[in-house]
Design a protein around this motif. Structure first.
Motif, PDB file in Angstrom:
ATOM      1  N   GLN A   1       0.820  -1.208   0.000  1.00 28.35           N
ATOM      2  CA  GLN A   1       0.000   0.000   0.000  1.00 28.35           C
ATOM      3  C   GLN A   1       0.854   1.258   0.000  1.00 28.35           C
ATOM      4  OE1 GLN A   1      -3.465   0.359   2.475  1.00 28.35           O
ATOM      5  NE2 GLN A   1      -3.878  -1.838   2.459  1.00 28.35           N
ATOM      6  N   ILE A   2       1.970   1.251   0.713  1.00 30.49           N
ATOM      7  CA  ILE A   2       2.878   2.402   0.675  1.00 30.49           C
ATOM      8  C   ILE A   2       3.374   2.615  -0.741  1.00 30.49           C
ATOM      9  CG2 ILE A   2       5.115   3.295   1.439  1.00 30.49           C
ATOM     10  CD1 ILE A   2       4.680   1.782   4.076  1.00 30.49           C
ATOM     11  N   PHE A   3       3.785   1.534  -1.374  1.00 36.12           N
ATOM     12  CA  PHE A   3       4.349   1.635  -2.725  1.00 36.12           C
ATOM     13  C   PHE A   3       3.334   2.190  -3.712  1.00 36.12           C
ATOM     14  CE2 PHE A   3       5.819   0.230  -6.839  1.00 36.12           C
ATOM     15  CZ  PHE A   3       7.199   0.359  -6.752  1.00 36.12           C
ATOM     16  N   ILE A   4       2.118   1.672  -3.666  1.00 37.61           N
ATOM     17  CA  ILE A   4       1.099   2.101  -4.625  1.00 37.61           C
ATOM     18  C   ILE A   4       0.602   3.501  -4.314  1.00 37.61           C
ATOM     19  CG2 ILE A   4      -1.229   1.606  -5.482  1.00 37.61           C
ATOM     20  CD1 ILE A   4      -0.604  -1.376  -5.055  1.00 37.61           C
ATOM     21  N   LYS A   5       0.309   3.770  -3.049  1.00 38.11           N
ATOM     22  CA  LYS A   5      -0.259   5.061  -2.663  1.00 38.11           C
ATOM     23  C   LYS A   5       0.712   6.205  -2.914  1.00 38.11           C
ATOM     24  CE  LYS A   5      -2.434   7.389   1.277  1.00 38.11           C
ATOM     25  NZ  LYS A   5      -2.838   7.259   2.705  1.00 38.11           N
TER      26      LYS A   5
ATOM     27  N   LEU B   1       5.012   3.092  -8.578  1.00 39.16           N
ATOM     28  CA  LEU B   1       4.888   2.646  -9.965  1.00 39.16           C
ATOM     29  C   LEU B   1       4.690   3.877 -10.837  1.00 39.16           C
ATOM     30  CD1 LEU B   1       4.602   0.278 -11.986  1.00 39.16           C
ATOM     31  CD2 LEU B   1       2.131   0.480 -11.673  1.00 39.16           C
ATOM     32  N   VAL B   2       5.688   4.188 -11.635  1.00 37.87           N
ATOM     33  CA  VAL B   2       5.613   5.323 -12.551  1.00 37.87           C
ATOM     34  C   VAL B   2       5.078   4.811 -13.875  1.00 37.87           C
ATOM     35  CG1 VAL B   2       6.901   7.158 -13.680  1.00 37.87           C
ATOM     36  CG2 VAL B   2       7.563   6.407 -11.380  1.00 37.87           C
ATOM     37  N   SER B   3       3.943   5.355 -14.314  1.00 37.19           N
ATOM     38  CA  SER B   3       3.276   4.876 -15.527  1.00 37.19           C
ATOM     39  C   SER B   3       3.230   5.961 -16.586  1.00 37.19           C
ATOM     40  CB  SER B   3       1.843   4.413 -15.206  1.00 37.19           C
ATOM     41  OG  SER B   3       1.853   3.370 -14.267  1.00 37.19           O
ATOM     42  N   ALA B   4       3.551   5.590 -17.800  1.00 32.19           N
ATOM     43  CA  ALA B   4       3.456   6.531 -18.918  1.00 32.19           C
ATOM     44  C   ALA B   4       2.034   6.558 -19.445  1.00 32.19           C
ATOM     45  CB  ALA B   4       4.426   6.143 -20.025  1.00 32.19           C
ATOM     46  N   GLU B   5       1.553   5.412 -19.894  1.00 34.60           N
ATOM     47  CA  GLU B   5       0.176   5.241 -20.343  1.00 34.60           C
ATOM     48  C   GLU B   5      -0.254   6.287 -21.364  1.00 34.60           C
ATOM     49  OE1 GLU B   5      -2.373   5.130 -16.995  1.00 34.60           O
ATOM     50  OE2 GLU B   5      -1.451   3.338 -16.154  1.00 34.60           O
ATOM     51  N   GLY B   6       0.604   6.686 -22.216  1.00 29.37           N
ATOM     52  CA  GLY B   6       0.202   7.686 -23.186  1.00 29.37           C
ATOM     53  C   GLY B   6       1.183   7.828 -24.318  1.00 29.37           C
ATOM     54  N   ALA B   7       1.520   9.074 -24.640  1.00 28.24           N
ATOM     55  CA  ALA B   7       2.359   9.342 -25.792  1.00 28.24           C
ATOM     56  C   ALA B   7       3.828   9.008 -25.533  1.00 28.24           C
ATOM     57  CB  ALA B   7       2.235  10.808 -26.193  1.00 28.24           C
ATOM     58  N   HIS B   8       4.194   8.719 -24.268  1.00 31.60           N
ATOM     59  CA  HIS B   8       5.585   8.429 -23.931  1.00 31.60           C
ATOM     60  C   HIS B   8       5.722   7.054 -23.298  1.00 31.60           C
ATOM     61  CE1 HIS B   8       5.639  12.754 -24.402  1.00 31.60           C
ATOM     62  NE2 HIS B   8       6.960  12.788 -24.258  1.00 31.60           N
TER      63      HIS B   8
END
Length: 796
Positions: free
Chosen positions: A123-127, A131-138
């Motif tokens: 929960q610490i990690f997620i909150k 997790l660094v997410s691009a989910e787009g143009a990069h």
């Protein structure tokens, strides 16, 4: 405050699912007032769980018992009153030793012991955004040359000492101060965790025997692949995160002196086969699975030259260095279009639109409870009142159909949530079904506070009625309270479900439907569904009250007070404060600053051909709140859109933010939608990060051009929203480059004669330009004085 790490999770006891709250105490001493405040804040967001586990070091066992057992009423004062009767039965005080071992583990549920640590770390990690997410143009390119649209960055999560010490607590059993004379971290961003580990261990040791352990970073990839100095057998190596088991194999092959037991991976995310080979070396497994439903799904990586992300037009961003530095964020412009609203929006608004700006269903700045005020308030009580007067015919017909279809004949009780509209809806349901029952057997309506009136031995159904729900917290409270009545089936009957997005609503439904027979044990029915902003803290109008206090005080301190403007602002402040009360039940008019005219002020009004209404003849009826509701809903939809790579030359249809892609509302929106009321609605509904034009010179210049037009034509319809734009700047909702900000102030002073406009210019000049300079000078002077004082003390 985050002086205690508090989290909740579910675990299994036999076949039952048990909800648990964990309170981790990381300090040498416990401040009971701060603890009480943090528990109150936690339960203001979360519902009470079946059990509460307090975790602390065994040298504090006496204090823990006194605070959490003897002083239970004071410590847990913030938990809702109706839940306190069963509180004491579910409290467990858990203490741990120097090596992290739990004292008396046999008295604790096995399901809890098996999962609390991994769940708390996860929960610490997620909150905290590990997790660094691009989910787009990069997407990302790592030093290993792998391509991926996600990566793990543990350094992101080390924000609060209570959480850092919880992670350190998980490491206690792996760190032996008698063996380990050195700690190496794979990145300097987690050095603070190593320091916390040493300090936590030393708390158990007498001062004369405490050790200072050297801590170094071996610089991630460079330290592993290029460091010629071997790591010794007395060194502890902390790997911040990994998606494979290869790193341990490489270290052992490259550095033959170090032992496998001295290598730890803090966080792992990968497939089961890889995890199985290093299970004993992983502190927290983040991978989503049947045993870890709250984890992170395993994601795909690609080799350079054969990257599916690149093939679909995603731009590769280099991730380099010890702490994984990123390139400058890409700025993406979002232009609002007629296809952005959800298809049902216009129909929904038409169904409940005001008549002659009266009898309003859509409002702002109201909530029946005292805790905060909703940014968007849907007055269901007004809907019920209108139905009794033969209005809202379509909704009334649909409601009757749902009652006939969803309320079973064996209903024993109807439980209403604690607001007035929910009670009246419950009574309406009771009236509609009363003809189906013999006299004396009609289901009784009771409030959620009187659930104890239920007969635990009777079989049948109970209907839980809510008028309008935004987060479903009260429904979850009721769900928990009804667990012991296992002979009763539960039907949740909701007038309007207005959660922030479909994912939240589906998760809420899933939790409420869960029961003895799985996911569909209970049923959930909502008459209407709308996804909209459900914020009730620091909303636009709550913030404005604070702003007005500051603004009025500033004007009163002027050599010549502008009494006309002060009077206007005081009246506006009084209106906003009055709207919070039960008499007005929110604002439907007066949401925005009006347009100054020679005779005084003129309210902002919508004109014909509003792009987002698929119906006509609304101009004389629609209220300001109707327009604001519509615009706010569109922006909420854009925030919750799934981000997809943009096609060449087009903008992504999304307002979600990430560390490397900033989605801003294009300044062109204020040219496309030139009605002042639409512009004001966009400004009020937007978030500061969506109007942060200072981060891009071109955008700031374009926004300044919009201000030039507004100021030039401020006496005409084209500039009618100017005060709202100045208010957005004054509250830092909208930001410009400093040079453009100063130019806006000059233009207002040169082109505007209205007193209130000039007052806004003076306030912005002082608060955003002069005051920050003065504060910096004070800080620099204090720093200089402190340095001189230190030098004097050294000489003395």
């Amino acid at each position: 405050m985050n002086n205690f790490y508090i989290y909740r999770f579910d675990y299994k006891e036999a076949r039952a699912t048990v909800s648990a709250t964990v309170i981790f105490c990381d300090r040498d001493e416990i401040n009971q007032d701060i603890l009480q405040s943090e528990i109150k804040r936690f339960y203001g967001i979360h519902y009470q769980t079946d059990k509460i586990f307090i975790i602390g070091p065994n040298y504090l066992s006496g204090d823990l018992k006194k605070i959490f057992i003897d002083d239970i009423d004071k410590t847990f004062k913030g938990i809702p009153k109706r839940q306190e009767t069963s509180l004491a039965e579910g409290i467990h005080v858990v203490t741990y030793q120097k090596n992290g071992t739990i004292d008396n583990p046999g008295i604790l549920p096995k399901g809890f012991l098996d999962s609390f640590l991994n769940e708390g770390l996860q929960q610490i990690f997620i909150k905290r955004g590990g997790l660094v997410s691009a989910e787009g143009a990069h997407h990302f390119v790592f030093p290993s040359r792998k391509h991926c649209n996600k990566f793990l960055r543990t350094g992101n999560i080390l924000l609060f000492s209570s959480e850092i010490y919880f992670i350190a607590f998980a490491l206690l059993g792996h760190f032996d101060e008698e063996i380990h004379t050195q700690i190496y971290c794979d990145t300097s961003s987690i050095n603070s965790l190593a320091f916390a580990l040493v300090e936590l261990k030393n708390r158990f040791i007498s001062p004369e025997f405490r050790k200072q352990i050297p801590i170094e970073s071996f610089s991630s990839y460079d330290g592993l692949y290029k460091n010629p100095v071997p790591y010794m057998s007395d060194a502890l190596l902390l790997i911040s995160a990994s998606t494979s088991a290869n790193i341990i194999t490489y270290i052992l092959d490259r550095h033959r002196l170090i032992e496998r037991e001295n290598i730890l991976i803090l966080y792992f995310l990968g497939d089961e086969a890889k995890f199985a080979s290093i299970r004993d070396k992983v502190v927290c497994n983040l991978t989503q699975s049947g045993a870890n439903l709250n984890g992170i799904p395993h994601y795909q990586t690609y080799v350079e030259g054969n990257c599916e992300l690149c093939k679909h037009g995603s731009y590769p961003v280099e991730v380099t260095g010890d702490v994984f530095l990123l390139e400058k964020p890409h700025v993406n412009r979002v232009m609002i279009g007629v296809k952005d609203p959800e298809p049902y929006l216009s129909r929904f608004v038409k169904q409940f639109i005001s008549v002659k700006r009266d009898e309003n269903v859509f409002k702002v700045n109201y909530k029946e409870s005292t805790a905060g005020k909703y940014e968007i308030y849907i007055d269901f009580y007004q809907i019920l009142k209108g139905m009794s007067e033969k209005k809202y015919a379509k909704f009334s017909e649909k409601l009757n159909d749902f009652i006939n279809q969803s309320i079973p004949s064996n209903t024993r009780k109807i439980i209403n949530l604690n607001d007035k509209a929910s009670q009246e809806l419950a009574e309406l349901i009771q009236d509609r079904i009363s003809s189906n029952y013999k006299e004396g057997e009609i289901p009784k309506v009771i409030s959620q506070d009187n659930i104890s009136e239920l007969d635990g031995t009777s079989a049948g159904s109970v209907v839980v009625v809510g008028s309008c729900i935004s987060n479903g917290k009260n429904l979850l409270y009721i769900s928990r309270a009804l667990r012991k009545y296992d002979q009763l089936r539960i039907i949740y009957f909701i007038g309007i479900a207005r959660t922030k997005n479909t994912q939240y609503l589906q998760q809420l439904k899933s939790n409420l439907r869960q029961g003895n027979y799985g996911l569909e044990s209970n049923s959930f029915h909502e008459i209407e569904t709308i996804f909209c902003e459900n914020n009730s803290v620091e909303t636009s109008w709550l913030r404005e009250v604070d702003f007005l206090s500051s603004f009025i005080g500033f004007l009163r301190d002027k050599e010549v007070s502008p009494e006309k403007s002060i009077s206007f602002l005081e009246n506006r402040k009084a209106l906003l404060q009055k709207s919070e009360g039960a008499e007005m039940r929110g604002l439907s008019e007066g949401l925005f600053y009006p347009r100054p005219i020679s005779e005084g002020y003129e309210a902002l009004r919508i004109r014909k051909n509003f792009a987002f209404f698929a119906f006509e003849d609304y101009v004389d009826d629609v209220s300001q709140a109707d327009i604001y509701f519509t615009i706010s809903n569109i922006l909420n939809t854009l925030r919750n859109n799934v981000i997809k790579p943009a096609k060449s030359g087009t903008s992504m249809r999304c307002l979600a933010q990430s560390p490397f892609v900033r989605n801003l509302l294009d300044p062109g929106n204020f040219d496309r939608f030139n009605d002042g009321i639409i512009q004001a609605s966009i400004l009020r509904a937007a978030r500061p990060e969506e109007l942060a034009y200072h981060i891009d010179t071109d955008l700031s210049s374009e926004m300044f051009g919009t201000f030039q037009t507004l100021i030039k034509y401020h006496t005409q319809e084209q500039g009618e929203g100017l005060i709202e734009f100045l208010y957005a700047i004054a509250t830092k909702k909208l930001s410009l480059a400093k040079s453009h900000l100063q130019d806006v102030i000059f233009l207002v002073r040169d082109n505007c004669k209205e007193e209130l406009l000039l007052c806004f210019a003076d306030y912005i000049q002082y608060k955003l330009i002069i005051e920050p300079i003065e504060k910096r000078k004070e800080w620099e002077a204090k720093l200089k004085d402190d340095q001189l004082e230190k030098e004097k003390n050294k000489q003395a």
